[in-house]
Structure formats: structure tokens, C-alpha cells
Design an enzyme around this catalytic site. Structure first.
Site, short mmCIF file in Angstrom:
data_model
loop_
_atom_site.label_atom_id
_atom_site.label_comp_id
_atom_site.label_asym_id
_atom_site.label_seq_id
_atom_site.Cartn_x
_atom_site.Cartn_y
_atom_site.Cartn_z
N GLY A 1 0.82 -1.22 0.00
CA GLY A 1 0.00 0.00 0.00
C GLY A 1 0.85 1.25 0.00
N GLY B 1 -1.03 7.76 1.03
CA GLY B 1 -1.22 7.86 2.47
C GLY B 1 -0.05 7.40 3.32
N VAL C 1 -2.94 -7.41 -3.06
CA VAL C 1 -2.66 -8.34 -1.96
C VAL C 1 -3.78 -9.35 -1.75
CG1 VAL C 1 -1.09 -6.78 -0.72
CG2 VAL C 1 -3.53 -6.78 -0.13
N SER D 1 -5.18 -0.25 13.84
CA SER D 1 -6.03 0.96 13.95
C SER D 1 -6.58 1.04 15.36
CB SER D 1 -7.20 0.87 12.98
OG SER D 1 -8.13 1.91 13.21
N TYR E 1 -15.16 -3.38 9.37
CA TYR E 1 -13.82 -2.78 9.39
C TYR E 1 -13.17 -2.99 10.76
CZ TYR E 1 -9.98 0.55 9.20
OH TYR E 1 -8.73 1.11 9.25
P1 NDP Z 1 -4.97 5.24 1.63
O1 NDP Z 1 -6.26 4.94 0.96
O2 NDP Z 1 -4.38 6.59 1.43
O3 NDP Z 1 -3.88 4.14 1.25
C1 NDP Z 1 -4.21 2.77 1.20
C2 NDP Z 1 -3.12 2.04 0.44
O4 NDP Z 1 -3.46 0.65 0.43
C3 NDP Z 1 -2.99 2.50 -0.98
O5 NDP Z 1 -1.64 2.58 -1.32
C4 NDP Z 1 -3.66 1.38 -1.78
O6 NDP Z 1 -3.03 1.26 -3.05
C5 NDP Z 1 -3.34 0.18 -0.90
N1 NDP Z 1 -4.24 -0.93 -1.15
C6 NDP Z 1 -5.57 -0.98 -0.95
N2 NDP Z 1 -6.06 -2.16 -1.37
C7 NDP Z 1 -5.00 -2.86 -1.85
C8 NDP Z 1 -4.85 -4.14 -2.44
N3 NDP Z 1 -5.89 -4.95 -2.62
N4 NDP Z 1 -3.61 -4.54 -2.82
C9 NDP Z 1 -2.55 -3.74 -2.64
N5 NDP Z 1 -2.62 -2.52 -2.09
C10 NDP Z 1 -3.84 -2.08 -1.72
O7 NDP Z 1 -5.26 4.99 3.18
P2 NDP Z 1 -4.28 5.02 4.45
O8 NDP Z 1 -2.91 5.40 4.10
O9 NDP Z 1 -4.99 5.80 5.49
O10 NDP Z 1 -4.36 3.48 4.88
C11 NDP Z 1 -3.22 2.69 5.14
C12 NDP Z 1 -3.50 1.77 6.31
O11 NDP Z 1 -3.73 2.55 7.48
C13 NDP Z 1 -4.75 0.89 6.15
O12 NDP Z 1 -4.44 -0.41 6.61
C14 NDP Z 1 -5.77 1.55 7.05
O13 NDP Z 1 -6.73 0.65 7.52
C15 NDP Z 1 -4.87 2.07 8.16
N6 NDP Z 1 -5.41 3.13 8.97
C16 NDP Z 1 -5.79 4.33 8.43
C17 NDP Z 1 -6.29 5.33 9.24
C18 NDP Z 1 -6.78 6.63 8.70
O14 NDP Z 1 -7.50 7.36 9.43
N7 NDP Z 1 -6.41 7.03 7.49
C19 NDP Z 1 -6.38 5.15 10.69
C20 NDP Z 1 -5.99 3.85 11.16
C21 NDP Z 1 -5.50 2.90 10.33
P3 NDP Z 1 -3.74 0.93 -4.43
O15 NDP Z 1 -5.13 1.49 -4.38
O16 NDP Z 1 -2.85 1.57 -5.43
O17 NDP Z 1 -3.70 -0.57 -4.51
C1 8X3 Z 2 -9.19 4.21 10.60
C2 8X3 Z 2 -9.67 5.00 11.76
O1 8X3 Z 2 -11.78 5.63 13.00
O2 8X3 Z 2 -11.65 6.18 10.64
O3 8X3 Z 2 -8.78 2.96 11.00
O4 8X3 Z 2 -11.95 3.89 11.32
S1 8X3 Z 2 -11.34 5.16 11.67
#
Ligand code: NDP
Ligand code: 8X3
Length: 259
Positions: free
Chosen positions: A13, A17, A65, A144, A157
Site C-alpha cells: 500500500g 497515504g 494483496v 487501527s 472494518y
Molecule cells: P490510503 O487509501 O491513502 O492508502 C491505502 C493504500 O493501500 C494504498 O496505497 C492502496 O493502493 C493500498 N491498497 C488498498 N487495497 C490494496 C490491495 N488490494 N492490494 C494492494 N494494495 C492495496 O489509506 P491510508 O494510508 O490511510 O491506509 C493505510 C492503512 O492505514 C490501512 O491499513 C488503514 O486501515 C490504516 N489506517 C488508516 C487510518 C486513517 O484514518 N487514514 C487510521 C488507522 C489505520 P492501491 O489502491 O494503489 O492498490
Molecule cells: C481508521 C480509523 O476511526 O476512521 O482505522 O476507522 S477510523
């Protein structure tokens, strides 16, 4: 602080982000990077930027993935000089929808479970055996606050992130007789494409999640990931929960200026 210079870091990913911020932070620390995501073009652009700015080697790998066979192939077909992965950042993940369970879209559920739980498992199963063989490695899972503190309309989720927590903790036990370390970094609200993805591209709705509240940046989270990765070998940061100051739990958030 332990040096991680010249180590090989595998980040899932990395096209957006938190994963993208981790790529910058690790490149700045002198590591070489295998960057995975589905959006190849973004990975290529990021790779070129990191090579130029930091002089590190970067291998972009287009990978979904959720596709077990593709994950197995991607790991198996890594060029010899990339095989000895030192650090795995299991970051790829997403939320889809925000609905009461009995009204939820089952396709959303499958996508979250397939990505956040099964995807993390496929990647881990591919990479950890090599780490065990080499007696060297660190797995850092992005969980998270939702994996500790569930919230309404987020059951599935939440469940996926509870699963990440269980996998992290059990894996640490499985590896206790090895030098490998297992950490999780568990953020609260972070402004990324997360909400845009959750709301299927509805930018207005996604924007409301971050309005009038100072949330974390993806760089804040990458900083925590780097902290975990740079402790001396005998120190394991098991878990870091990182929240915006204005967020006290999954549901308690202060909107507006702080007093
Ligand atoms: P983004 O949407 O900005 O990034 C998500 C990343 O995951 C992208 O690079 C996307 O790439 C990749 N991704 C999604 N699905 C797939 C897949 N099937 N195969 C490969 N790559 C994949 O979100 P965040 O940076 O916020 O999220 C990153 C992690 O942080 C996640 O696990 C999320 O649950 C966690 N998180 C986020 C929070 C938030 O508030 N933002 C808080 C807590 C946890 P692409 O689409 O190019 O495949
Ligand atoms: C992402 C945080 O609270 O938006 O894991 O679900 S929340």
C-alpha cells in the site's frame, strides 16, 4: 537509535497515504525499498523520486494483496538482490462503507476482509519464512484504534483491525524464540485517501471526516513506524496507538478549536 541503512524494506500500500509516507521515511533512513500497490504508475513516480532524492534502490511491484497466487508469485520472483527482506510493513488496507451491520453491503465486507486480513496473511506467509531462515527481520503491521475500540456502523472494518491485532500478538508468540520482532502501529484519524475510498469516491462526504478537527498526518504515522524499526535489536516496540490530540477514542472527538 539503531541504523537501518542498506536494509531492504517491503511496504504494501505504498501508492498513497501512510504507506507512501513510510516509503519517504525509510528512504530518508537509507534503506532500499520494495513498494507494492495496485496503481503501478504512482509507484513508478514515487520510486523515481526516492531514487533521485535519497540515492536508494527502489523496486516497484504492482500487486493486489487479495490475490494469493499473485502474492506468492511476486515474492518468489523477486530478483536475488531483493530477496533478503529485513523489514515488512503490512500497511495495505481500506474501509468500505459506514453502515449498520444489518444494512451493510456484503461486497464491501468481502473487500475489507480480503484486503485487511487475508491480504496481510498472504504477504506475511510469503515473506516471514525467509526472515526466520536468516534469523533476521521485523514485521510492522498497521492496525487501527478501530482494532481496540469498535464504533457504530464500522463492525466489519473494526473486526478486520481486531484481527490484525490478534495476528500481531499471536505471531509475536510464534517468533519468540527467534530474533524477529513484531510490532503494530495503530492510528486514530489520519488524513489520507482512506475516507475517499471508504465513501466510494464521494469527496464531499470524505472531507467532512477531517473538517474542523486537527487529525494526524501520514508523516506522523510513518515517524512512529520508523521509531519501531530503529530500536536496538533487543528492544521490541509491541504496539503504538497514535491519535490526534483532539480524538480520545474511536468516537470521542473534539470538533473546533481546542480551549
Ligand atoms: P490510503 O487509501 O491513502 O492508502 C491505502 C493504500 O493501500 C494504498 O496505497 C492502496 O493502493 C493500498 N491498497 C488498498 N487495497 C490494496 C490491495 N488490494 N492490494 C494492494 N494494495 C492495496 O489509506 P491510508 O494510508 O490511510 O491506509 C493505510 C492503512 O492505514 C490501512 O491499513 C488503514 O486501515 C490504516 N489506517 C488508516 C487510518 C486513517 O484514518 N487514514 C487510521 C488507522 C489505520 P492501491 O489502491 O494503489 O492498490
Ligand atoms: C481508521 C480509523 O476511526 O476512521 O482505522 O476507522 S477510523
Amino acid at each position: 537509535m539503531a541504523s537501518i541503512r542498506d536494509m531492504i524494506v517491503f511496504i504494501t500500500g505504498a501508492s498513497s497515504g501512510i504507506g507512501q509516507s513510510c516509503a519517504h521515511a525509510f528512504a530518508d533512513a537509507g534503506t532500499h525499498l520494495i513498494l507494492c500497490a495496485r496503481r503501478r504508475e504512482r509507484l513508478e513516480t514515487l520510486a523515481e523520486q526516492l531514487r533521485t532524492e535519497h540515492g536508494v534502490r527502489v523496486l516497484p511491484v504492482e500487486l493486489d494483496v487479495r490475490n494469493r497466487a499473485a502474492v506468492e508469485r511476486a515474492v518468489e520472483e523477486l530478483p536475488a538482490e531483493w530477496k533478503a527482506i529485513d523489514i515488512l510493513v503490512n500497511n495495505a488496507g481500506l474501509a468500505r462503507g459506514l453502515d449498520k451491520l444489518h444494512e451493510g453491503d456484503v461486497n464491501d465486507w468481502e473487500e475489507m476482509i480480503d484486503t485487511n486480513v487475508k491480504g496481510l496473511l498472504w504477504v506475511s506467509r510469503g515473506i516471514i519464512p525467509g526472515m526466520v531462515e536468516r534469523s533476521r527481520g521485523h514485521i510492522i503491521n498497521i492496525g487501527s484504534i478501530a482494532g481496540h475500540d469498535p464504533y457504530p456502523k464500522g463492525a466489519v472494518y473494526n473486526a478486520t483491525k481486531f484481527a490484525v491485532d490478534a495476528i500481531t500478538r499471536a505471531l509475536r508468540m510464534d517468533l519468540v524464540d527467534t530474533p524477529l520482532r513484531v510490532s503494530s502501529v495503530d492510528p486514530g484519524l489520519v488524513e489520507t485517501e482512506f475516507s475517499l475510498v471508504r465513501f466510494h469516491g464521494d469527496a464531499d462526504r470524505a472531507g467532512t471526516v477531517y473538517n474542523d478537527i486537527q487529525v494526524c498526518t501520514p508523516d506522523d504515522i510513518a515517524d512512529a513506524v520508523l521509531y519501531c524499526a530503529t530500536r536496538p535489536a533487543h528492544v521490541s516496540v509491541n504496539q503504538m496507538i497514535i491519535m490526534p490530540t483532539a480524538q480520545a477514542s474511536s468516537i470521542v472527538k473534539h470538533v473546533g478549536p481546542l480551549k
